[in-house]
Structures are given as structure tokens and as C-alpha cells.
Design a protein around this motif. Structure first.
Motif, mmCIF file in Angstrom:
data_model
loop_
_atom_site.group_PDB
_atom_site.id
_atom_site.type_symbol
_atom_site.label_atom_id
_atom_site.label_comp_id
_atom_site.label_asym_id
_atom_site.label_seq_id
_atom_site.Cartn_x
_atom_site.Cartn_y
_atom_site.Cartn_z
ATOM 1 N N MET A 10 0.844 -1.194 0.000
ATOM 2 C CA MET A 10 0.000 0.000 0.000
ATOM 3 C C MET A 10 0.881 1.246 0.000
ATOM 4 S SD MET A 10 -2.803 1.234 2.860
ATOM 5 C CE MET A 10 -3.802 -0.235 2.631
ATOM 6 N N PRO A 11 0.534 2.262 -0.802
ATOM 7 C CA PRO A 11 1.313 3.508 -0.794
ATOM 8 C C PRO A 11 1.376 4.108 0.610
ATOM 9 C CG PRO A 11 -0.231 3.492 -2.633
ATOM 10 C CD PRO A 11 -0.559 2.310 -1.773
ATOM 11 N N LEU A 12 2.501 4.705 0.942
ATOM 12 C CA LEU A 12 2.720 5.195 2.299
ATOM 13 C C LEU A 12 1.784 6.334 2.688
ATOM 14 C CD1 LEU A 12 6.618 5.123 2.460
ATOM 15 C CD2 LEU A 12 5.042 3.688 3.747
ATOM 16 N N LEU A 13 1.314 7.101 1.713
ATOM 17 C CA LEU A 13 0.471 8.253 2.018
ATOM 18 C C LEU A 13 -0.930 8.122 1.397
ATOM 19 C CD1 LEU A 13 3.014 11.203 1.633
ATOM 20 C CD2 LEU A 13 2.478 9.857 3.666
ATOM 21 N N LYS A 14 -1.382 6.894 1.251
ATOM 22 C CA LYS A 14 -2.701 6.660 0.671
ATOM 23 C C LYS A 14 -3.782 7.430 1.445
ATOM 24 C CE LYS A 14 -5.971 2.858 -0.245
ATOM 25 N NZ LYS A 14 -6.621 3.597 -1.309
ATOM 26 N N ASP A 15 -4.621 8.161 0.711
ATOM 27 C CA ASP A 15 -5.745 8.924 1.259
ATOM 28 C C ASP A 15 -5.323 10.123 2.103
ATOM 29 O OD1 ASP A 15 -7.540 7.132 0.061
ATOM 30 O OD2 ASP A 15 -7.509 5.817 1.824
ATOM 31 N N LYS A 16 -4.040 10.488 2.092
ATOM 32 C CA LYS A 16 -3.578 11.654 2.834
ATOM 33 C C LYS A 16 -3.673 12.903 1.960
ATOM 34 C CE LYS A 16 -2.284 9.305 6.504
ATOM 35 N NZ LYS A 16 -3.049 9.402 7.763
ATOM 36 N N VAL A 17 -3.842 14.038 2.610
ATOM 37 C CA VAL A 17 -3.891 15.335 1.934
ATOM 38 C C VAL A 17 -2.729 16.181 2.453
ATOM 39 C CG1 VAL A 17 -5.234 17.431 1.540
ATOM 40 C CG2 VAL A 17 -6.398 15.204 1.745
ATOM 41 N N ALA A 18 -1.908 16.675 1.529
ATOM 42 C CA ALA A 18 -0.710 17.414 1.913
ATOM 43 C C ALA A 18 -0.631 18.750 1.186
ATOM 44 C CB ALA A 18 0.546 16.599 1.613
ATOM 45 N N ILE A 19 -0.204 19.778 1.896
ATOM 46 C CA ILE A 19 0.185 21.057 1.299
ATOM 47 C C ILE A 19 1.701 21.132 1.335
ATOM 48 C CG2 ILE A 19 0.210 23.565 1.608
ATOM 49 C CD1 ILE A 19 -2.581 23.357 2.839
ATOM 50 N N VAL A 20 2.301 21.550 0.223
ATOM 51 C CA VAL A 20 3.741 21.783 0.174
ATOM 52 C C VAL A 20 3.966 23.197 -0.346
ATOM 53 C CG1 VAL A 20 5.979 20.982 -0.645
ATOM 54 C CG2 VAL A 20 4.114 19.335 -0.348
ATOM 55 N N THR A 21 4.537 24.064 0.490
ATOM 56 C CA THR A 21 4.800 25.427 0.044
ATOM 57 C C THR A 21 6.112 25.474 -0.734
ATOM 58 O OG1 THR A 21 6.043 26.186 2.000
ATOM 59 C CG2 THR A 21 3.625 26.293 2.101
ATOM 60 N N GLY A 22 6.188 26.419 -1.656
ATOM 61 C CA GLY A 22 7.389 26.523 -2.491
ATOM 62 C C GLY A 22 7.604 25.294 -3.339
ATOM 63 N N ALA A 23 6.503 24.667 -3.791
ATOM 64 C CA ALA A 23 6.607 23.362 -4.452
ATOM 65 C C ALA A 23 6.661 23.441 -5.968
ATOM 66 C CB ALA A 23 5.443 22.468 -4.026
ATOM 67 N N SER A 24 6.786 24.642 -6.521
ATOM 68 C CA SER A 24 6.918 24.742 -7.972
ATOM 69 C C SER A 24 8.301 24.324 -8.445
ATOM 70 C CB SER A 24 6.629 26.179 -8.433
ATOM 71 O OG SER A 24 5.262 26.478 -8.283
ATOM 72 N N SER A 25 9.297 24.450 -7.569
ATOM 73 C CA SER A 25 10.686 24.200 -7.966
ATOM 74 C C SER A 25 11.450 23.499 -6.852
ATOM 75 C CB SER A 25 11.393 25.534 -8.283
ATOM 76 O OG SER A 25 10.725 26.272 -9.264
ATOM 77 N N GLY A 26 12.610 22.973 -7.216
ATOM 78 C CA GLY A 26 13.601 22.528 -6.241
ATOM 79 C C GLY A 26 13.135 21.474 -5.265
ATOM 80 N N ILE A 27 13.481 21.686 -3.978
ATOM 81 C CA ILE A 27 13.179 20.719 -2.935
ATOM 82 C C ILE A 27 11.672 20.529 -2.786
ATOM 83 C CG2 ILE A 27 13.255 20.365 -0.428
ATOM 84 C CD1 ILE A 27 16.078 21.608 -0.477
ATOM 85 N N GLY A 28 10.913 21.611 -2.787
ATOM 86 C CA GLY A 28 9.466 21.503 -2.637
ATOM 87 C C GLY A 28 8.825 20.696 -3.750
ATOM 88 N N ARG A 29 9.317 20.890 -4.959
ATOM 89 C CA ARG A 29 8.820 20.137 -6.113
ATOM 90 C C ARG A 29 9.073 18.643 -5.927
ATOM 91 N NH1 ARG A 29 7.859 21.300 -11.710
ATOM 92 N NH2 ARG A 29 8.830 19.910 -13.249
ATOM 93 N N ALA A 30 10.281 18.296 -5.488
ATOM 94 C CA ALA A 30 10.622 16.887 -5.275
ATOM 95 C C ALA A 30 9.748 16.265 -4.189
ATOM 96 C CB ALA A 30 12.097 16.751 -4.911
ATOM 97 N N ILE A 31 9.485 17.019 -3.125
ATOM 98 C CA ILE A 31 8.630 16.512 -2.048
ATOM 99 C C ILE A 31 7.216 16.277 -2.568
ATOM 100 C CG2 ILE A 31 7.539 17.117 0.149
ATOM 101 C CD1 ILE A 31 10.166 18.584 0.867
ATOM 102 N N ALA A 32 6.679 17.237 -3.309
ATOM 103 C CA ALA A 32 5.320 17.105 -3.835
ATOM 104 C C ALA A 32 5.201 15.899 -4.761
ATOM 105 C CB ALA A 32 4.922 18.383 -4.565
ATOM 106 N N LEU A 33 6.174 15.722 -5.650
ATOM 107 C CA LEU A 33 6.149 14.590 -6.575
ATOM 108 C C LEU A 33 6.235 13.262 -5.825
ATOM 109 C CD1 LEU A 33 8.493 16.006 -9.372
ATOM 110 C CD2 LEU A 33 6.019 15.652 -9.550
ATOM 111 N N ASN A 34 7.075 13.220 -4.801
ATOM 112 C CA ASN A 34 7.245 12.004 -4.013
ATOM 113 C C ASN A 34 5.965 11.676 -3.238
ATOM 114 O OD1 ASN A 34 8.523 9.798 -2.901
ATOM 115 N ND2 ASN A 34 10.089 10.949 -1.806
ATOM 116 N N PHE A 35 5.372 12.688 -2.628
ATOM 117 C CA PHE A 35 4.135 12.470 -1.875
ATOM 118 C C PHE A 35 3.030 11.950 -2.797
ATOM 119 C CE2 PHE A 35 4.515 15.413 2.091
ATOM 120 C CZ PHE A 35 5.702 14.807 2.434
ATOM 121 N N ALA A 36 2.908 12.561 -3.973
ATOM 122 C CA ALA A 36 1.864 12.138 -4.905
ATOM 123 C C ALA A 36 2.079 10.702 -5.366
ATOM 124 C CB ALA A 36 1.821 13.081 -6.100
#
Length: 257
Positions: free
Chosen positions: A1-27
């Protein structure tokens, strides 16, 4: 099962760089992700973070947000909850810097860095906690906050006074929230990246800065955004079930040297 199944996350500064990588990983691990940034397109070029997530079959939306403005942060969380009904993970990543020492830093530069990096984190943490307090716990947790700090919150950042001071404040903010809201079942941790190679403009990626970072980092390479994203995934997941108030170093051994 995905680690964040059914979770809702906000990532600020997620258009680029570290934030982008976090958002992609969470999704990729099943989360619905809200990308909060002042702009939508990445510094590195290419498609927006939300588009990449959607093309991969994930769920994401972009909300234009200036975290230094309370009303903008309030609207961000309200929009998230209106769409997804809850907020499980708040990742505070957006940051600015000036590359100025004490005497070079103007009051305007100081106010801008502190306004985003410290006051902005305060706004995001407060608004997230206000939402999380209304939610029923899931696996004994009402919500999780992850603050992106820096090794320069613990040791000086040569030539960047306001940035380093702001990051030190974030480390203490994290501890304070973790202790004050443990009884509320709200988890709060920080991640302190070492030198991470991103598309960030300015002196951060010039040859002198990179040479300094290579000499300071014991591991034989510098960091990538995915290194920080992996740590964020751990802290956002139920694997970190008894971890709160820490400042997790992802620095290739920088602080150990």
C-alpha cells in the motif's frame, strides 16, 4: 500500500527545487497534493509540478500563495479543505535569501527574509494546527507539520545573516509546536538539508559556494532534492509514529564533520 494513501498534503514553495521533489514524491505515494507557491512554473524549466502529478495519474492542484500574508495562507488551507475535506500534512518549504552579512543587510531585506522564512512559517503552522484540531485522529495522529530548516540554522551561513537567523528560528519553532501540541496529537518535525543542488539562482550555486560545500561535506557527493524528499516522506508517514520535535539532518555528514 502507498505510504500516504488517502492523505492530503500542502507543500509550500513546491513549484521548484526541494518543494517540487517533495510534492512529486508524496503524490507517487498516494497523497493528494496542494502546491502552494507564488508562481506555477519551475525555475528549472519544464512543466508545472501539478501537471506532472496529474499526468502520472495523481491528484494535485496549484494555489497561488504568498506565505508572508496571513490572508493568503488562510485562503490556502480553506481551499484545500474545501476540495479534500481535511489536511494531514503541512510541509513548510518556501524560503528567500539575500546573501548579505549584518552590515550589508538593509531593513527591507531583513523584513522580507523574516517575513517569508519565519513569519510565513508561523502563519502556515498556525493555520494548519487550527485545521488539524478540528479533525479526528487517524492512527493516533491529527496531523503532521514538516518544516524545512537548514544546517545553517545550527551553524553560521557565511555571508547570509538574515537567512541563517531565520532558519535558527524555524528549528526552535518546530520544537515549541511539537511540545505544545503533543497532547493534541499533532506531530511537528523539521528537516535540515545540507548542500542540495537545485536550480536556485544567485551565489548559492556559484563555483566558490559549491567548492566550499564540497569541502565541508564528508559524503563524496552533494545532495539532490530527492534526498530531502525521502526524509519528508518518512516524517509524513506512519513509519514516524513516535518522532516529534526533531531537526533531521540530511546533509551528507556536514554537521558531523
Amino acid at each position: 500500500m502507498p505510504l500516504l494513501k488517502d492523505k492530503v498534503a500542502i507543500v509550500t514553495g513546491a513549484s521548484s527545487g526541494i518543494g517540487r521533489a517533495i510534492a512529486l514524491n508524496f503524490a507517487a505515494e498516494g497523497a493528494s497534493v496542494v502546491i502552494a507557491d507564488t508562481v506555477e512554473l519551475p525555475i528549472e524549466g519544464g512543466e508545472s509540478t501539478a501537471s506532472l502529478i496529474q499526468q502520472a495519474g495523481g491528484t494535485a492542484m496549484h494555489v497561488v500563495t504568498d506565505i508572508s500574508d496571513w490572508n493568503s495562507v488562510d485562503a490556502l488551507v480553506a481551499t484545500t479543505v474545501a476540495r479534500f475535506s481535511r489536511l494531514d500534512v503541512m510541509v513548510n518549504n518556501a524560503a528567500v535569501y539575500t546573501s548579505t552579512n549584518l552590515v550589508q543587510t538593509s531593513p527591507e531585506q531583513w523584513n522580507r527574509v523574516i517575513g517569508v522564512n519565519l513569519t510565513g512559517f508561523f502563519y502556515c503552522c498556525k493555520r494548519a494546527v487550527l485545521q488539524m484540531l478540528t479533525q479526528a485522529p487517524v492512527n493516533e495522529v491529527r496531523g503532521r507539520i514538516i518544516n524545512i530548516s537548514s544546517q545553517h540554522g545550527m551553524v553560521a551561513c557565511p555571508g547570509d545573516f538574515p537567512y541563517s537567523v531565520s532558519k535558527g528560528g524555524i528549528v526552535q519553532m518546530t520544537r515549541q509546536i511539537a511540545v505544545d501540541h503533543a497532547d493534541d496529537l499533532i506531530v511537528c518535525n523539521a528537516i535540515a538539508p545540507g548542500k542540495i543542488i537545485t536550480g536556485k539562482p544567485g551565489v548559492a550555486n556559484n563555483s566558490d559556494a559549491l567548492d566550499y560545500s564540497r569541502r565541508r561535506t564528508p559524503w563524496p557527493r552533494l545532495g539532490a532534492p530527492s534526498d530531502v524528499a525521502g526524509a519528508a516522506l518518512f516524517l509524513a508517514s506512519d513509519m514516524a509514529s513516535y518522532v516529534t520535535g526533531i531537526n533531521l539532518m540530511v546533509d551528507g555528514g556536514w554537521m558531523a564533520g
